[in-house]
Write a protein that holds these residues in place. Sequence first.
Motif, PDB file in Angstrom:
ATOM      1  N   PHE A 229       0.840  -1.186   0.000  1.00 18.14           N
ATOM      2  CA  PHE A 229       0.000   0.000   0.000  1.00 18.14           C
ATOM      3  C   PHE A 229       0.881   1.244   0.000  1.00 18.14           C
ATOM      4  O   PHE A 229       1.801   1.365   0.808  1.00 18.14           O
ATOM      5  CB  PHE A 229      -0.915  -0.015   1.222  1.00 18.14           C
ATOM      6  CG  PHE A 229      -1.739   1.225   1.377  1.00 18.14           C
ATOM      7  CD1 PHE A 229      -2.668   1.589   0.421  1.00 18.14           C
ATOM      8  CD2 PHE A 229      -1.577   2.049   2.487  1.00 18.14           C
ATOM      9  CE1 PHE A 229      -3.436   2.743   0.554  1.00 18.14           C
ATOM     10  CE2 PHE A 229      -2.333   3.196   2.636  1.00 18.14           C
ATOM     11  CZ  PHE A 229      -3.273   3.546   1.669  1.00 18.14           C
ATOM     12  N   LEU A 230       0.588   2.164  -0.902  1.00 14.60           N
ATOM     13  CA  LEU A 230       1.394   3.373  -1.063  1.00 14.60           C
ATOM     14  C   LEU A 230       0.708   4.593  -0.446  1.00 14.60           C
ATOM     15  O   LEU A 230       1.272   5.273   0.400  1.00 14.60           O
ATOM     16  CB  LEU A 230       1.665   3.610  -2.546  1.00 14.60           C
ATOM     17  CG  LEU A 230       2.535   4.807  -2.925  1.00 14.60           C
ATOM     18  CD1 LEU A 230       3.956   4.635  -2.383  1.00 14.60           C
ATOM     19  CD2 LEU A 230       2.574   4.978  -4.450  1.00 14.60           C
ATOM     20  N   CYS A 231      -0.509   4.863  -0.865  1.00 11.26           N
ATOM     21  CA  CYS A 231      -1.210   6.054  -0.400  1.00 11.26           C
ATOM     22  C   CYS A 231      -2.669   5.959  -0.817  1.00 11.26           C
ATOM     23  O   CYS A 231      -3.051   5.099  -1.610  1.00 11.26           O
ATOM     24  CB  CYS A 231      -0.584   7.327  -0.972  1.00 11.26           C
ATOM     25  SG  CYS A 231      -0.462   7.369  -2.780  1.00 11.26           S
ATOM     26  N   GLU A 232      -3.488   6.842  -0.280  1.00 10.42           N
ATOM     27  CA  GLU A 232      -4.880   6.931  -0.724  1.00 10.42           C
ATOM     28  C   GLU A 232      -5.285   8.391  -0.828  1.00 10.42           C
ATOM     29  O   GLU A 232      -4.822   9.246  -0.066  1.00 10.42           O
ATOM     30  CB  GLU A 232      -5.827   6.166   0.186  1.00 10.42           C
ATOM     31  CG  GLU A 232      -6.060   6.713   1.559  1.00 10.42           C
ATOM     32  CD  GLU A 232      -7.033   5.854   2.364  1.00 10.42           C
ATOM     33  OE1 GLU A 232      -8.026   6.418   2.861  1.00 10.42           O
ATOM     34  OE2 GLU A 232      -6.794   4.633   2.525  1.00 10.42           O
ATOM     35  N   LEU A 233      -6.138   8.654  -1.811  1.00 11.57           N
ATOM     36  CA  LEU A 233      -6.625  10.001  -2.088  1.00 11.57           C
ATOM     37  C   LEU A 233      -8.124  10.015  -1.843  1.00 11.57           C
ATOM     38  O   LEU A 233      -8.887   9.403  -2.583  1.00 11.57           O
ATOM     39  CB  LEU A 233      -6.298  10.393  -3.531  1.00 11.57           C
ATOM     40  CG  LEU A 233      -6.798  11.757  -4.009  1.00 11.57           C
ATOM     41  CD1 LEU A 233      -6.213  12.883  -3.169  1.00 11.57           C
ATOM     42  CD2 LEU A 233      -6.466  11.948  -5.490  1.00 11.57           C
TER      43      LEU A 233
END
Length: 298
Positions: A229-233
Amino acid sequence: MIHDVVDLAHWQEFFQCNVTQKLSERELQRERADMTSPFQLVINERLREMAGVAKYRHQAVPTDIFIFAEGEPSRREVTKIGGLPYRPANLPWLTLPSGKPMTFVAQFCFADSRDILGSLLGDVLLIFAENDEYGIAYNWLTEDEMQRQLVFEWVSCGDFPLVTAEMIPRAEWRPFPCFGAIHRTYDYPTFDDLAHPDVAEYIPKINSATKIGGCPDWIHYEEILPGQFLCELNSTMPEQLLPYPFLNQSEPLVNHWVGKRSRESQEFDDLLHWGSSIGTLYLFIDNEGQIHWTMQLT
């Protein structure tokens, strides 16, 4: 630090009366919506304090969440939505095979989060989408069509001319520009909320915010994507009736936008959303550096 850091102590003091009232009225489920404004952050941290989550720090996963200010930042490379991207001026603007220009949606700056994720292909990840009146109509796409809707571009921080507003093609969909101040906190994916029945229903174990690292806050169900998991917007939805819906805007949204400006400017509609819905974009990255993504809508 590249990002400004959220002054949590200041906002806790500022919103103290409002927080006490909201907690006493048990209007918590609505308040734990996606964190955009400082009020939502204060509510989130207060709930965690009530639950005593600090005792569970050994189960914690660090994450950097972002609370937003309206407009353009003084440093272009920070995490932001809409507006001007951190992109070299000499690069041609991204287009679809039809020649239609794409819309700059947002960017994530990982320079202040290296201890969470390690090395990446660049410092800033730019996100572009098909230029459509309503953004990404995700709920009407096949999986193959969905993956073609977004394009990702890495940029490393440096000293070079940046694209100007005049260089960016006009888009039908232009997300309302705002930029993030950073706040280091933790996700608690294995937190035993049964030990706190009085507030268990409302404890945000996993932060619902635009964030880097930590754990994805799935709206409906967990999805399995390649890599980490990298990021969420998240969609941009500040509290509309309280002061400081954005860090740099003291007026409540209903006064600031509806009372003082023409409603035809459609600022409410331009707040980041996906298609005709509110939702979250989740990004993962595999060992080869390829970005994989999915989206869930409310």
